[in-house]
Design an enzyme around this catalytic site. Structure first.
Site, PDB file in Angstrom:
ATOM      1  N   HIS A   1      23.491 -27.953  12.751  1.00 40.66           N
ATOM      2  CA  HIS A   1      23.625 -27.849  11.293  1.00 40.66           C
ATOM      3  C   HIS A   1      24.868 -28.645  10.902  1.00 40.66           C
ATOM      4  CE1 HIS A   1      21.353 -23.850  11.865  1.00 40.66           C
ATOM      5  NE2 HIS A   1      20.522 -24.760  11.403  1.00 40.66           N
TER       6      HIS A   1
ATOM      7  N   GLU B   1      28.517 -27.327   9.883  1.00 40.79           N
ATOM      8  CA  GLU B   1      29.221 -26.428  10.801  1.00 40.79           C
ATOM      9  C   GLU B   1      30.200 -27.266  11.620  1.00 40.79           C
ATOM     10  OE1 GLU B   1      26.165 -24.182  12.811  1.00 40.79           O
ATOM     11  OE2 GLU B   1      25.313 -23.486  10.905  1.00 40.79           O
TER      12      GLU B   1
ATOM     13  N   HIS C   1      27.824 -23.096  17.017  1.00 36.78           N
ATOM     14  CA  HIS C   1      27.558 -23.027  15.581  1.00 36.78           C
ATOM     15  C   HIS C   1      28.680 -22.291  14.882  1.00 36.78           C
ATOM     16  CE1 HIS C   1      23.145 -24.136  15.447  1.00 36.78           C
ATOM     17  NE2 HIS C   1      23.316 -23.937  16.743  1.00 36.78           N
TER      18      HIS C   1
ATOM     19  N   GLU D   1      27.901 -18.421  17.768  1.00 38.78           N
ATOM     20  CA  GLU D   1      28.452 -18.456  16.410  1.00 38.78           C
ATOM     21  C   GLU D   1      29.956 -18.165  16.482  1.00 38.78           C
ATOM     22  OE1 GLU D   1      26.724 -19.278  13.791  1.00 38.78           O
ATOM     23  OE2 GLU D   1      24.649 -19.105  14.502  1.00 38.78           O
TER      24      GLU D   1
END
Length: 364
Positions: free
Chosen positions: A85, A88, A185, A249
């Site tokens: 993404h 990010e 991420h 994450e």
């Protein structure tokens, strides 16, 4: 949709100048941002160069493989990906700094390692994606969508990872090396547990406690256990190459220059030590050291009338009482467990896509 710029000729003077600079600085962003669409004629260009005790080869824009001259034992093949993404940015900066350290000789690579910045087009426009969510397109799911950059990129990234794990173009045979893929991420929303990882669905295979300890060494002690096959990048490597894989994450989405990189020191140092074959002190697995969650299932958006009854400022891992109506659509979603928590709530997804994950605590 963004305007498509042409592929850059890998033998052009413009690219050659940038590539030569990269060989000195290791600044992967500097050679990725100007040439977002990728390379043509890379077969006819010299994109391989020597490092101290290793060889590097640029496979495409945002994709580089580094192979040590002599492999450390036990054999490991490692993929570290970022920027799937584009907005990010912290994971991209982590990968960029790792490559600067390697190219400038501050760190040696002891295991075959593939570094990836996944979506340069969306990175350059500071958006999650340009047309399609790239992290829903792996395992061949790109075949189900109309032509766009993410469709092409997903297919290319699958090919690069497959060739890497299969040792295509490598001077080394596979020799039973253990495979790893850490897909880095950051999340759209803040989280009650700032850093967490999704451990892809393993089928009948047990969850690997040593890998959970490795995640903890990276500063990640909250784990979600995947409940089903998916189209994520980490699941692709796990399902097809038995890779130890995680979607990691590392905090909240922020722009370039806005990240406090000290918050990512544990992940950066542990991953750097891993590719260098340095000793990493892993504490034996203990449930008490983790926040472990079982995924109950997805909240799916079925129609344009979908309504997610979750405020925009709700954090990941917010819990709800049993019986709470969280989503209204052709199929409503009502919580069934006391303390059932929501992760990745996002009503702005496509039809038949996941609008949230629902989880409950668990133990191993």
């Amino acid at each position: 949709m963004t305007t498509k710029t042409p592929l850059i000729n890998a033998s052009s003077a413009e690219f050659t100048e940038a590539f030569n600079a990269f060989k000195e600085t290791g600044d992967f962003l500097a050679i990725t941002q100007p040439f977002e669409q990728g390379l043509e004629n890379q077969e006819n260009a010299s994109l391989t160069f020597s490092l101290s005790q290793a060889t590097a080869k640029l496979l495409d824009i945002g994709v580089i493989v580094i192979e040590p001259n002599e492999l450390a034992l036990p054999l490991k093949n490692i993929v570290i990906s970022s920027g799937i993404h584009g907005n990010e940015t912290a994971p991209i900066e982590i990968v960029n700094q790792m490559l600067k350290d390697i190219v400038q000789g501050r760190r040696h690579v002891a295991h075959r390692t593939l570094f990836i910045i996944g979506n340069p087009v969306s990175m350059n426009i500071s958006k999650r994606f340009s047309v399609e969510n790239l992290n829903r397109l792996f395992c061949g799911k790109y075949n189900d969508i109309a032509p766009c950059y993410e469709k092409e990129r997903a297919e290319k990234l699958e090919t690069y990872v497959s060739n890497f794990f299969n040792h295509v173009g490598s001077d080394f045979a596979s020799n039973g090396a253990t495979t790893y893929h850490y897909d880095l991420h950051t999340a759209i929303r803040p989280s009650k547990h700032e850093k967490f990882a999704i451990y892809p669905y393993q089928g009948d295979k047990p969850w690997d406690k040593e890998q959970l300890a490795f995640m903890r060494a990276c500063g990640v002690s909250t784990i979600l256990f995947g409940h089903a096959p998916s189209g994520t990048f980490s699941y692709y490597s796990s399902a097809n190459f038995s890779a130890h894989a995680f979607t990691v994450e590392l905090g909240k989405v922020r722009g370039f220059g806005e990240n406090d990189m000290s918050k990512f020191a544990a992940a950066y140092n542990t991953l750097s030590a891993f590719v260098s074959n340095e000793a990493i002190a892993l504490k034996e697995f203990d449930n008490a050291d983790f926040n472990l969650f079982k995924v109950l299932g997805d909240i799916t958006k079925y129609t344009d009338n979908f309504k997610l009854n979750v405020a925009d400022d709700v954090s990941n891992f917010t819990g709800y009482p049993a019986g709470t109506l969280l989503a209204e659509d052709e199929q409503n979603y009502q919580t069934t467990h006391e303390g059932e928590s929501i992760v990745f709530p996002n009503a702005n997804v496509g039809i038949n896509q996941r609008a949230a994950l629902m989880v409950i605590p668990c133990e191993l």
